[in-house]
Design a protein around this motif. Structure first.
Motif, short mmCIF file in Angstrom:
data_model
loop_
_atom_site.label_atom_id
_atom_site.label_comp_id
_atom_site.label_asym_id
_atom_site.label_seq_id
_atom_site.Cartn_x
_atom_site.Cartn_y
_atom_site.Cartn_z
N LEU A 1 23.61 20.19 28.79
CA LEU A 1 23.88 19.36 30.40
C LEU A 1 23.49 18.28 30.10
CD1 LEU A 1 22.42 22.41 32.38
CD2 LEU A 1 24.66 22.03 31.93
N ALA A 2 22.15 17.74 29.60
CA ALA A 2 21.75 16.55 29.46
C ALA A 2 22.87 15.34 29.35
CB ALA A 2 20.62 16.58 28.39
N GLY A 3 22.73 14.66 30.12
CA GLY A 3 23.71 13.32 30.22
C GLY A 3 25.26 13.65 30.29
N LYS A 4 25.41 14.78 30.58
CA LYS A 4 26.86 15.28 30.68
C LYS A 4 27.40 14.99 32.21
CE LYS A 4 27.34 17.16 26.47
NZ LYS A 4 26.14 17.15 25.99
N PRO A 5 28.82 14.82 32.47
CA PRO A 5 29.30 14.45 33.56
C PRO A 5 29.13 15.80 34.60
CG PRO A 5 30.89 13.88 31.89
CD PRO A 5 29.70 14.63 31.39
N VAL A 6 29.17 15.83 35.85
CA VAL A 6 28.82 16.65 36.71
C VAL A 6 30.18 17.04 37.26
CG1 VAL A 6 27.62 17.29 38.81
CG2 VAL A 6 26.55 16.05 37.24
N GLN A 7 30.48 18.15 37.62
CA GLN A 7 31.74 18.89 38.16
C GLN A 7 31.86 18.16 39.73
OE1 GLN A 7 31.74 22.79 38.30
NE2 GLN A 7 32.31 23.17 36.24
N GLN A 8 32.91 17.71 40.30
CA GLN A 8 32.82 17.30 41.72
C GLN A 8 32.34 18.36 42.66
OE1 GLN A 8 36.68 15.61 42.22
NE2 GLN A 8 35.84 13.72 42.85
N ASN A 9 32.74 19.55 42.62
CA ASN A 9 32.23 20.49 43.54
C ASN A 9 31.03 21.33 43.28
OD1 ASN A 9 33.12 21.76 41.20
ND2 ASN A 9 34.43 23.47 42.38
N LEU B 1 19.21 18.09 39.73
CA LEU B 1 19.40 17.73 38.28
C LEU B 1 20.16 16.77 37.91
CD1 LEU B 1 19.84 21.61 37.09
CD2 LEU B 1 17.81 20.29 37.11
N VAL B 2 20.72 16.15 38.79
CA VAL B 2 21.85 15.09 38.73
C VAL B 2 21.25 13.78 39.38
CG1 VAL B 2 24.16 14.21 39.53
CG2 VAL B 2 23.77 16.77 39.31
N LYS B 3 21.63 12.45 38.69
CA LYS B 3 21.50 11.21 38.92
C LYS B 3 22.45 10.89 40.00
CE LYS B 3 19.65 9.41 34.53
NZ LYS B 3 20.00 8.39 33.53
N PRO B 4 22.12 10.50 41.10
CA PRO B 4 23.03 10.35 42.28
C PRO B 4 23.89 8.95 41.85
CG PRO B 4 20.96 10.18 43.06
CD PRO B 4 20.47 10.53 41.57
N THR B 5 23.24 8.12 41.19
CA THR B 5 23.98 6.94 40.81
C THR B 5 25.08 7.00 39.82
OG1 THR B 5 22.33 6.24 39.32
CG2 THR B 5 22.23 5.34 41.48
N THR B 6 24.82 7.90 38.88
CA THR B 6 25.96 7.80 37.82
C THR B 6 26.55 9.07 37.77
OG1 THR B 6 24.10 9.03 36.42
CG2 THR B 6 24.35 6.51 36.30
N LYS B 7 26.25 10.16 38.67
CA LYS B 7 26.76 11.53 38.72
C LYS B 7 26.87 12.15 37.46
CE LYS B 7 27.92 10.85 43.02
NZ LYS B 7 26.84 11.34 43.96
N LEU B 8 25.93 12.00 36.50
CA LEU B 8 25.46 12.79 35.39
C LEU B 8 24.24 13.22 35.48
CD1 LEU B 8 26.15 9.56 32.81
CD2 LEU B 8 27.93 11.49 33.24
N PHE B 9 24.15 14.55 34.61
CA PHE B 9 22.76 15.17 34.63
C PHE B 9 21.99 14.40 34.10
CE2 PHE B 9 25.95 19.13 34.72
CZ PHE B 9 24.97 19.81 35.67
N LYS B 10 20.69 14.51 34.59
CA LYS B 10 19.56 13.70 34.11
C LYS B 10 19.19 14.42 32.70
CE LYS B 10 17.34 13.42 38.71
NZ LYS B 10 16.23 13.74 39.33
N ARG B 11 18.71 13.70 31.98
CA ARG B 11 18.06 14.08 30.57
C ARG B 11 16.70 14.86 30.73
NH1 ARG B 11 21.38 12.54 26.79
NH2 ARG B 11 22.85 10.88 27.10
N GLU B 12 15.96 14.46 31.84
CA GLU B 12 14.34 15.07 31.88
C GLU B 12 14.18 15.10 33.32
OE1 GLU B 12 10.43 14.39 30.04
OE2 GLU B 12 11.10 12.70 31.01
#
Length: 93
Positions: free
Chosen positions: A25-33, A41-52
């Motif tokens: 999961l770490a650093g991967k793109p998040v599904q839109q839904n 678990l998600v960075k709101p600015t990048t829409k990627l999963f956090k690493r920690e």
């Protein structure tokens, strides 16, 4: 037998829970839904999963922090399992 601890003390003296996200999961793109249940678990600015994941335990007392650390560990592990179920169709319970 001691439990696994994810606790760290900040320079301010307040303890925090820190746990790396699984490599899948770490650093991967998040599904839109993605349900809002997983928003921490998600960075709101990048829409990627956090690493920690870092969560304040809001205490400077070691014993209180240790109890809160274990509760957070159980909650976060369950959250990771649910996320895997949504992303990879794995078990969700």
């Amino acid at each position: 037998m001691a439990g696994l601890s994810y606790m760290q003390r900040r320079t301010s003296g307040i303890y925090e829970f820190r746990k790396r996200l699984p490599q899948e999961l770490a650093g991967k793109p998040v599904q839109q839904n993605l349900p809002t249940t997983f928003s921490e678990l998600v960075k709101p600015t990048t829409k990627l999963f956090k690493r920690e994941l870092t969560i304040s335990l809001q205490t400077t007392d070691f014993n209180s922090a240790r109890r809160k650390d274990m509760r957070e560990a159980l909650r976060v592990i369950d959250l990771f399992a649910l996320t895997f179920g949504v992303y990879f169709g794995g078990p969700t319970s």
